[in-house]
Structure formats: structure tokens, C-alpha cells
Design an enzyme around this catalytic site. Structure first.
Site, PDB file in Angstrom:
ATOM      1  N   ASP A   1      -4.039   7.407   4.558  1.00 36.75           N
ATOM      2  CA  ASP A   1      -3.480   6.077   4.761  1.00 36.75           C
ATOM      3  C   ASP A   1      -4.015   5.502   6.074  1.00 36.75           C
ATOM      4  O   ASP A   1      -4.447   6.244   6.960  1.00 36.75           O
ATOM      5  CB  ASP A   1      -1.955   6.185   4.817  1.00 36.75           C
ATOM      6  N   GLU A   2      -3.974   4.166   6.223  1.00 38.25           N
ATOM      7  CA  GLU A   2      -4.445   3.481   7.438  1.00 38.25           C
ATOM      8  C   GLU A   2      -5.841   3.974   7.822  1.00 38.25           C
ATOM      9  O   GLU A   2      -6.119   4.293   8.988  1.00 38.25           O
ATOM     10  CB  GLU A   2      -3.460   3.715   8.603  1.00 38.25           C
TER      11      GLU A   2
ATOM     12  N   LYS B   1       0.826  -1.218   0.000  1.00 45.29           N
ATOM     13  CA  LYS B   1       0.000   0.000   0.000  1.00 45.29           C
ATOM     14  C   LYS B   1       0.857   1.263   0.000  1.00 45.29           C
ATOM     15  O   LYS B   1       0.492   2.252  -0.649  1.00 45.29           O
ATOM     16  CB  LYS B   1      -0.963   0.009   1.172  1.00 45.29           C
ATOM     17  N   THR B   2       2.000   1.251   0.712  1.00 49.89           N
ATOM     18  CA  THR B   2       2.852   2.439   0.717  1.00 49.89           C
ATOM     19  C   THR B   2       3.398   2.707  -0.680  1.00 49.89           C
ATOM     20  O   THR B   2       3.473   3.860  -1.126  1.00 49.89           O
ATOM     21  CB  THR B   2       4.014   2.272   1.718  1.00 49.89           C
TER      22      THR B   2
ATOM     23  N   GLN C   1      -7.254  -4.972  10.004  1.00 47.27           N
ATOM     24  CA  GLN C   1      -6.164  -4.473  10.838  1.00 47.27           C
ATOM     25  C   GLN C   1      -6.594  -3.303  11.715  1.00 47.27           C
ATOM     26  O   GLN C   1      -5.757  -2.521  12.170  1.00 47.27           O
ATOM     27  CB  GLN C   1      -4.975  -4.059   9.960  1.00 47.27           C
TER      28      GLN C   1
ATOM     29  N   ARG D   1       3.044  -9.915  10.811  1.00 43.78           N
ATOM     30  CA  ARG D   1       4.327  -9.189  10.919  1.00 43.78           C
ATOM     31  C   ARG D   1       5.482 -10.079  10.473  1.00 43.78           C
ATOM     32  O   ARG D   1       6.584  -9.590  10.217  1.00 43.78           O
ATOM     33  CB  ARG D   1       4.599  -8.744  12.358  1.00 43.78           C
TER      34      ARG D   1
END
Length: 700
Positions: free
Chosen positions: A220-221, A34-35, A265, A637
Site C-alpha cells: 500500500d502507499e 484503495k483501502t 501524493q 483532505r
């Protein structure tokens, strides 16, 4: 552009990058790039001729913002002088620096951190004639919920939760707390979002100015946004708090808003995050384009299948399945140590083994826990094995109140025009200069367009008999305070040598030890510990002065050094094992991950389920689903290898209790898991399946 999008991006990523007009919802699974998509999308906009100043990208950490800006620079080769990539709160500060005088504040406002906020609440309790030995954290959370609109006074938690009797009391404390912030020209963290909204809703011309400036917005997020953050975003995009949108200032048929998130998330409801903002976005932008990023570039297939198996048990989610092109991967290893001491030894031993066998560095390991209180036994094992580690989320030494107080004295001595630090120490320790007097000084400074020090000097020099806004006793206290500062200013700036001894003399002169003793009269141990911190602080100055390479041991050089240290406190350390909570690990990845303490009552955490209360809407079902999302985040992670430990016994308070495995372990497909030899009475796949079935039965 320097990047070949056709080659480097998969089809959904490419679609997201090319779609720069209109509302866009990007559902980005863990590790799905996504980044990369966000930064490439910004680069694409700049390539298309959209000016930098028209783009606003909002994220949740300064580190993420810096990373985005760095990547855009690398992609475009351009200097980004007017592009805004920041956190929500930093963006709020940017607005307030330009507009806060409209709300009656001075431009050089201070921002109170959690330590400052608790101290102000304590002072407010004292002024209201109430006990100060209450749960200040609970009270701060209550005030935050009221200020951000998460609930009203009628819906607020029971007064007893904060240790205050009577609803009228804590509502009165809240009003006085707000008044105190205004007097001190200070904002708390919530104000950085609430005040820009107040500006936009009360002054349409100010909102219009920012809507004209920022015509392309990305968030974002998005699953971690709170209701107040959504409200701020909505005002910027649609120009109204609710209902129909105002005309789009860019002339586009639809607003250019892109949000990127993953409801799987969403793990921050305790600080106001609301995953239902995804539903609000769908309602407010019915013509949006929705794009799913499901290819994971981080983890092996084994890890992703485990994560998918767990999260599929949640009902309130957008359907998606992560997949990896990396192949199968090693099985997940599950270890059932006897207790937390054995758990720490296992983790330390595995780290040593993998370093020797696979050549991994210490920073290739992440050890994730549900709460910070669980670190002790693992830290002890690391210390015994000489494994360097860092615990994320610890308070910086320089953020402790007692250190900040002494630093503020030194900063005012170095620069009497420093209003922010002057307000911090003017009545610390208490010297009878109350808020009414501070407000009078502030008004005089504002009316004469001068700093507080000059206003204080003018008041202290008023001839006898002239009208003064201050009573004679307060005027005398102000004069004594200014004399104190001037005296130490002459000593510290006149002769560079002996700074540490002068600081010790200052601490003695203001009798800070007695101040601590009074503040913690019911806990002498804390008072001694805090004063020991000051002694350590002074010793650090002595060590700095003795450094033969230090050619300038004066006050200004010391303060500049401290400013650099504190500004870099949050910079990432390397060469150490990462020991952190699962919440702190969000957005990070490691070749090897250990999830410690996968036990009933820890994950899912009993307190989270209890605080949610009963009922399906706000009760245990959503709380359980958030705990499952937390476990999902922990699993994802890991890049190559995942270990999970679940103790059979654990020390809690003063007793050792029997532990049951986390019910989430039974949701991992059994064929992906191996139990470590000797840790549990199960061997072979059939026994393992039966074991997990037993866990499932336990938690039905």
C-alpha cells in the site's frame, strides 16, 4: 463471503479485487477507496483458498495495518491467526527476530528511537575526541543516507552541514557508531530494513524460506516507498537484487505482486521516498496489469476540481482525473488576514460558527500547516476560545531521554534479566564502564547462554588473581553498579509504600542532576528543564499512590501502567480539533479543512527548494513539484468545505515581513473560490480572476 462485491464496488475496483494472480499496478487517486480494494482483495484470496500465511500486506503506519486487518475480519468472519498485515519496519522486525543471530546479534535486540540514536551519536563523537555541540539531527540524517545507499561518502552533504570539520572525521564517527550499535545489541530504524536485505542477499536459503512462505504480496502507499524498501520487496518477489528473476516458488507463471499508489501524493522524498519506484515497477514487471481508480468517494466536485487544477501543473505524473458523484459543493473560501494572530482568530471563529450552525463536533475539523513551528498563534487562539485541540506528531513525555533513563533503572530494578534496559543505564550517568568492557560482558553472556546480569555477577565474583577480561577498576565499577541495583531492588520490592520517594532517592543517588548539568554545560536552561521533567514524573507517581482506588501502589503495578500508557500514546484521540502538518494529515480526512499559511516561502517552502539545489534532475523542478503534491494532498483532505488563509504579514524570527500569496493559489480555477469579505481588496468574480492573474504574473 459476507460482502457482495458486485454491488459494493465500481468496475475498476472490482477488476482490481478479482485480479489476484500476476503483477498488478493499481493507481489509486485520493479518496478512491484503495483501502476497501486492498481489504476486499485479501478477502477474495482467502475465499479462493489461498492460505493466510501465504499473504503479506505491507503499509506505512500501524494504524493503517490495524484498520486493514479489522476490515478483513469483518468481511470474512475468520480469525486471522497467520495473516501478515504490517508496516515495512514491523515486517523487518519479524524477520530479524527469527534470523538475527545469523548476523552475530543476540535475539533480544533493542531498537533505538530518534532520541536514543542522537545520544549514541553524541557518545560516539565524545569517544572520537570531537565536539558534541553539533547538529545531531543532520548527522543522523547523513548516517541514514549512507546506510540506506541514498548516497556514498563522496556524494554526501558537505561536512559543515553537520557541524563537523573534515570528511575523514564524520566517516570515522559513522564507523564507530555502527560498532557501538553492535556492542549494545541495538538496531536503529534503518537497520530494520537494511539487515533483512543483508540476510537475504548473503544467505540464499533464508531468502528462499521467506519466498516460499509469502507467495502473494501487496504494498500500500507504494509512492511512499524508498529505494531500500523497493529492494526488499523485489528480493521477496523476484529472488534477486537485479537482473533476471529466480524461479517462482509457487509454480506460477508470474510473481503475484500488487502495488497500490498515487504518484500525485508522493510527499516524503526528505525521508527517502522515491515516486520513481512506480517506473521501476513497470520496468521490472513488464507484463503487469494496470488499473486506475479515479472515482473519489470523499470530497465534493468543487474540492476535486480545485485539486485537479493544481496537480495538472506537474509534469512528472501519471495522467488521471479525479471525479465525484457527490455533486458541486460549497466554494473554497480564501482569507487574507493581516497577520498570524488575525489568522488564528479567524480559524477559531469559523470553527465556533460551524459547530453552532452545522452541528459539527470538534474532531470534524482539520487545521493543516506546512511546519510545526507555525502552530503557536493558532494554539493561542484556540486556548483563548476554549477550543480543545491536539497537535499531532509531538514527542510523548515518556519518550524524553531523561524519563526513559529513569524508567530503565526502574525496569532493571524490577527485573535484572532485562538486558535492553540494563544496557541503557550501565554507563548512564558515566561510571567508567566503556564499550570494550560491555562487549566482554556480552560475549560471556552469549557463550554461556545467559543474561547480562548473570555474566556481570560471574565477573565480579572472580577470585583475586584469576584472569579477567576486565581491568580491576572496571570490575570495581561493575560491582558498585550491581550493589546499587540490588540495594534499591530490596527497598522498592520489599515495601510497596512510598515508591515516589524511593524513586527520588534513586535519582539523587546516581546524581542525575549533575549528569544533566555536564551534558548541557553550555545551556543551563535545558538542563533545568529536563530535571523539572523528572520532578514532574515523580509527582505523577505520588498522585498515583494517593489515588484511593489504587489497591496496589507497588513498582510492578506502576511499570505495567506505564507500559499501557506508552503503548497507547499513538492511539487516536477524539473530541478535539486536529492541528497538524500536511505531512501528518496524509491518509486522513475531515468534513472541514483549514489550510493555514498559504504564502510564498511557506508553501512552496523556501528551504525545500534551496536544499534541492540547482538543475532539472535533482534541482528545483522536482522540489517544486513535490511541494505542489503536498498542497494537493492538503486540498484532498477536505470532504465538504475548504478554507485557505494567506497572511499579508508574518512574524519571522525577530522581525515582521511582508508576505506574498502562494503561487499555488493561482492554479485553483477562479470560479471555485470566494474571498472572505474584508480580507483582501478584491470583490466579485472579475476582480478575483484579475487578482489570481496578478499572482500568476508574480511567479512566472
Amino acid at each position: 463471503m459476507k460482502r457482495d462485491f458486485e454491488t459494493d464496488l465500481n468496475d475498476p475496483q472490482l477488476e482490481a479485487v478479482r485480479t489476484i494472480e500476476g503483477p498488478v499496478l493499481i493507481i489509486a487517486g485520493a479518496g478512491s477507496g484503495k483501502t476497501t480494494v486492498i481489504t476486499c482483495r485479501i478477502a477474495r484470496m482467502l475465499e479462493a483458498g489461498i492460505p493466510q500465511h501465504a499473504i503479506l500486506a505491507l503499509t506505512f503506519t500501524n494504524k493503517a495495518a490495524r484498520e486493514m486487518e479489522k476490515r478483513v475480519k469483518e468481511l470474512t468472519g475468520k480469525k486471522l491467526q497467520s495473516l501478515t498485515v504490517s508496516t515495512f519496519h514491523a515486517f523487518g522486525v519479524k524477520i530479524l527476530k527469527e534470523e538475527i543471530e545469523t548476523l552475530g546479534y543476540r535475539k533480544n535486540f533493542s531498537i533505538y528511537d530518534e532520541t536514543d540514536q542522537k545520544e549514541l551519536i553524541k557518545e560516539t563523537l565524545r569517544e572520537c575526541g570531537l565536539r558534541t555541540d553539533v547538529n545531531l539531527y543532520s548527522l543522523a540524517q547523513l548516517f541514514s543516507g549512507i546506510k540506506t545507499g541514498r548516497y556514498s561518502w563522496r556524494e554526501a552533504p558537505a561536512p559543515g552541514a553537520a557541524g563537523i570539520a573534515g570528511g575523514g572525521d564524520y566517516e570515522r564517527v559513522y564507523r564507530e557508531y555502527l560498532h557501538s550499535l553492535k556492542v549494545y545489541n541495538a538496531l536503529d530504524f534503518d537497520d530494520l530494513l537494511v539487515l533483512p536485505i543483508e540476510l537475504f542477499e548473503s544467505r540464499p536459503e533464508i531468502l528462499d524460506k521467506y519466498r516460499k512462505r509469502y507467495r502473494y504480496i501487496m504494498v500500500d502507499e507504494f509512492q511512499d516507498t524508498s529505494l531500500v524498501q523497493y529492494r526488499l520487496m523485489r528480493l521477496l518477489v523476484l529472488g534477486s537484487p537485479d537482473g533476471e528473476s529466480s524461479p517462482d516458488q509457487s509454480g506460477s507463471a508470474a510473481p503475484n505482486i500488487c502495488v497500490v499508489g498515487d504518484d500525485d501524493q508522493s510527499i516524503y522524498s526528505w525521508r527517502g521516498a522515491n515516486y520513481e519506484n512506480l517506473l521501476r515497477f513497470e520496468r521490472d514487471f513488464p507484463g503487469r496489469r494496470e488499473i486506475k481508480l479515479e472515482q473519489n468517494y470523499r470530497s465534493t466536485t468543487t474540492i476535486l476540481e480545485a485539486a485537479n487544477g493544481v496537480i495538472s501543473h506537474n509534469t512528472n505524473r501519471k495522467e488521471k482525473t479525479l471525479w465525484s458523484g457527490q455533486g458541486g459543493g460549497k466554494p473554497i473560501e480564501l482569507y487574507f488576514p493581516l497577520n498570524e494572530s488575525e489568522e488564528g482568530d479567524f480559524i477559531a471563529g469559523k470553527i465556533r460558527e460551524l459547530m453552532l450552525r452545522d452541528g459539527l463536533g470538534y474532531d470534524g475539523f482539520g487545521v493543516l500547516l506546512r511546519t510545526n513551528s507555525m502552530t503557536r498563534s493558532i494554539e493561542e487562539a484556540f486556548l483563548e476560545s476554549n477550543i480543545p485541540y491536539k497537535v499531532s506528531g509531538d514527542m510523548s513525555f515518556f519518550q524524553r531521554k531523561e524519563i526513559k533513563d529513569i524508567l530503565s533503572y526502574l525496569r532493571v530494578i524490577a527485573n535484572t534479566s532485562d538486558d535492553l534496559n540494563l544496557l541503557r543505564i550501565i554507563n548512564t550517568p558515566r561510571r567508567g564502564i566503556g564499550k570494550t568492557s560491555i562487549l566482554a560482558v556480552s560475549d560471556l553472556a552469549r557463550n554461556n547462554k545467559t543474561v547480562l546480569w548473570d555474566a556481570m555477577d560471574r565477573l565480579c565474583r572472580l577470585p583475586s588473581g584469576m584472569n579477567s577480561p576486565l581491568p580491576p577498576k572496571t570490575q570495581a565499577e561493575l560491582d558498585l553498579f550491581m550493589t546499587l541495583i540490588e540495594s534499591f531492588r530490596e527497598r522498592m520490592l520489599g515495601e510497596r509504600k512510598g515508591l515516589a520517594e524511593k524513586v527520588r532517592s534513586l535519582v539523587d543517588h546516581i546524581d542525575y542532576r549533575s549528569y544533566l548539568a555536564a551534558e548541557f554545560s553550555k545551556n543551563e536552561k535545558i538542563a533545568r528543564w529536563k530535571f523539572a521533567n523528572i520532578e514532574y514524573f515523580i509527582q505523577s507517581i505520588e498522585n498515583w499512590e494517593r489515588d484511593p482506588d489504587n489497591l496496589d501502589p507497588g513498582l510492578y503495578a506502576w511499570l505495567n501502567r506505564i507500559s499501557l500508557i506508552t503503548s497507547n500514546d499513538q492511539e487516536e484521540e477524539t473530541g478535539k480539533v486536529n492541528l497538524m502538518t500536511i505531512h501528518a494529515a496524509k491518509g486522513l480526512e475531515f468534513p472541514v479543512v483549514f489550510i493555514a499559511g498559504a504564502e510564498e516561502g511557506i508553501i512552496p517552502h523556501t528551504r525545500s527548494l534551496e536544499e534541492a539545489g540547482e538543475g532539472e534532475e535533482q534541482g528545483k523542478l522536482p522540489a517544486l513539484e513535490e511541494e505542489r503534491r503536498l498542497f494537493y494532498v492538503a486540498i484532498t483532505r477536505a470532504r465538504n468545505k475548504l478554507y485557505i488563509t494567506s497572511c499579508r504579514r508574518r512574524r519571522r524570527l525577530q522581525e515582521t515581513v511582508e508576505c506574498a500569496p502562494s503561487p499555488f493559489l493561482a492554479e485553483i480555477p477562479p470560479h471555485l473560490v470566494e474571498t472572505v469579505d474584508g480580507s483582501a481588496p478584491v470583490e466579485g468574480p472579475m476582480e478575483a480572476e484579475a487578482f489570481f492573474a496578478k499572482i500568476k504574473d508574480t511567479f512566472k
